[in-house]
Write a protein that holds these residues in place. Sequence first.
Motif, mmCIF file in Angstrom:
data_model
loop_
_atom_site.group_PDB
_atom_site.id
_atom_site.type_symbol
_atom_site.label_atom_id
_atom_site.label_comp_id
_atom_site.label_asym_id
_atom_site.label_seq_id
_atom_site.Cartn_x
_atom_site.Cartn_y
_atom_site.Cartn_z
ATOM 1 N N PRO A 1 -1.364 5.243 5.159
ATOM 2 C CA PRO A 1 -1.304 6.544 5.164
ATOM 3 C C PRO A 1 -1.245 7.487 6.503
ATOM 4 N N ALA B 1 -5.671 7.862 -3.852
ATOM 5 C CA ALA B 1 -5.179 6.396 -3.900
ATOM 6 C C ALA B 1 -6.330 5.834 -2.839
ATOM 7 N N GLN B 2 -6.611 6.556 -1.762
ATOM 8 C CA GLN B 2 -7.509 5.990 -0.907
ATOM 9 C C GLN B 2 -9.183 5.937 -1.277
ATOM 10 N N GLY C 1 -0.828 5.183 0.515
ATOM 11 C CA GLY C 1 -2.061 4.318 0.582
ATOM 12 C C GLY C 1 -2.510 3.683 -0.882
ATOM 13 N N ALA C 2 -1.471 3.490 -1.708
ATOM 14 C CA ALA C 2 -2.113 3.174 -3.007
ATOM 15 C C ALA C 2 -2.172 1.480 -3.078
ATOM 16 N N LYS C 3 -3.028 0.993 -3.805
ATOM 17 C CA LYS C 3 -3.201 -0.272 -3.950
ATOM 18 C C LYS C 3 -2.152 -0.623 -5.025
ATOM 19 N N PHE D 1 -3.511 0.722 -8.693
ATOM 20 C CA PHE D 1 -3.062 2.346 -8.492
ATOM 21 C C PHE D 1 -1.810 2.585 -8.870
#
Lengths: 264, 340
Positions: free
Chosen positions: A90, A117-118, B243-245, B248
């Motif tokens: 990000p 998401a973080q 930043g999605a895993k 997610f």
Amino acid sequence: MVTALAEIATPPAAGAALDIEQVSHAFDIDGAELPVLSDVSLSVEPGEFVALLGPSGCGKSTLLRLVAGLDKPKAGTLREDEVRIARPHPSRVVVFQDPTLFPWRTVWDNVALGLEAQGVLKSQRHRVDDALDLVGLSDFRTAYPHQLSGGMAQRVALARALVNDPKILILDEPLGKLDSLTRITMQAELVSLWQRKGFTTLLVTHDAEEALVLANRVIVFSDRPARVKADIRVDRPYPRHRGDPYLADLRRQILGLLGLDATW
Amino acid sequence: MSTYSLSDGIASGAPRLSRAPVLASWLRESGVGVLAGVAWIAFGLSCLWWEDLGDWSRTHSLGIAAFIVAAIALFGTVGADYLGSAGKALRQRAPWLVALGAFLTLWEVATAKFAWLPLPFFPPPQSIIEVYTDDLPKLLDSVFASVKLQLGGYLIGATVGFLTGVSIGWSRAVGYWVHPVLRFIGPLPATAWLPIAFFTFPSSWSASTFLIALATGFPVTVLTWSGVASVSNAYYDVARTLGAKPSFLVLKVAIPAALPHVFVGLFMGLGSSFAVLVVAEMIGVKAGLGWYLQWAQGWAAYANMYAALIVMALLCSGAITLLFAIRDRLLVWQKGTVKW
């Protein structure tokens, strides 16, 4: 010089340096290898606004995907602040040509995507509100994407990127599909956001004028496979005027490099 | 209608105007409602005027009920302006009330009064009412058994189908193994398993649950899978740069994006599971509306069959209405973009 200015303006979230070292990339299409980038090297200083300009389909967008970490280069390395880029993070956020908002989420929830998401959304909800304020869409927080105009949707996409406080903002022709009036307004907004936040910006465009109005540096690429053809500094203060003869001169040079000088 | 110019109206039409248009507009607004009243009065009269050809105990009550409906239609129409939304709703449904009243009248006359349609295969309305009043406990038991069986099988099938669909859509390895099996077994109608299911499962109830789940599961799996597979890569790219895993990406990108497809699958699964339910109840299970139908046929109780059919139709359409209501709630974001 630029770095110093950026640091004074926004001490914490200044931009990151980006080093692209001898990067080559190719696509496999039906077993045949189609080279798209050939030995591209580029050093971007923290807080710079760099425009990547080239004929359409030359591989600029591919380079952006490599910088974002979405794809891995076939050869060469990319570094953000000396750290090798291996996967998306990000701190490097992309705004694509299409806003690609999630249609099942409201504007607010779309902007909140990165924090969610973080896993930090719960404690930092105010950052979403701030980002919406920044792009002037606070009144639309509960709207769904299909209710927005093209320019508003692209602003939401910008807020969704900025909410993460990126060190490098990657713009893949974000204004390409907007009408010319919205485009001019958003160009000015982009510059003022960049000046306020101090992030490093990479902008892919095929509009020479846009590149010259926005960027410190314009990198001109050749036809596919893309090679760096010219690295042009644009030493003009902001806000820049479209009719500036200095810019008009640079524009003529750039179009010449792209093989379009005959049209001028 | 002839064209009308302003000067005509002022010169000669003024006195004529005052009455006729008021009546005309009243007729236009309320005429159908009055007609509905008339149709239901006709139905009531058709019940009471002639003697029944057979021995039915509810004819008189049915006639009274028809008059009550007629009265509601008439008063509702006349007083529509004072009834707010109820009056408006009545006005909107008035054409249907006319059709229904006319149909019932015809039905009554053609069966109970003159037997144009052969008895006992075409029972009159009052004999169906009789079933609802006199055989209610048994009918309710059947409804309950059917709903229980259907709901259990459907929920299992939908859940398993959804999870399988997401797994195949997401994981290449799962797809490699499950896809051929799905291709081979899926198109087989679930009813083809009936004979095998009834002797391999410990009870006819568990066998039917399995079959209903199977009939539901196939369309849900296929459509969930195609929904997940057709999610634009751009959505994943956006989420990944933010930043999605992987979890997610599945839960917050793939599944919500695939949900419209999933609902098409749930809808199709519901339809095919109804078919399996009825067949299973007719053949093996000793309860439920399918069984009731079969039982009624065995006793030549045709009125009971029609009564059960009507209940079945109400339940099936109710289930689909419920599914659509859930879909509309979950997919509000689609409003104005997609319709099916």
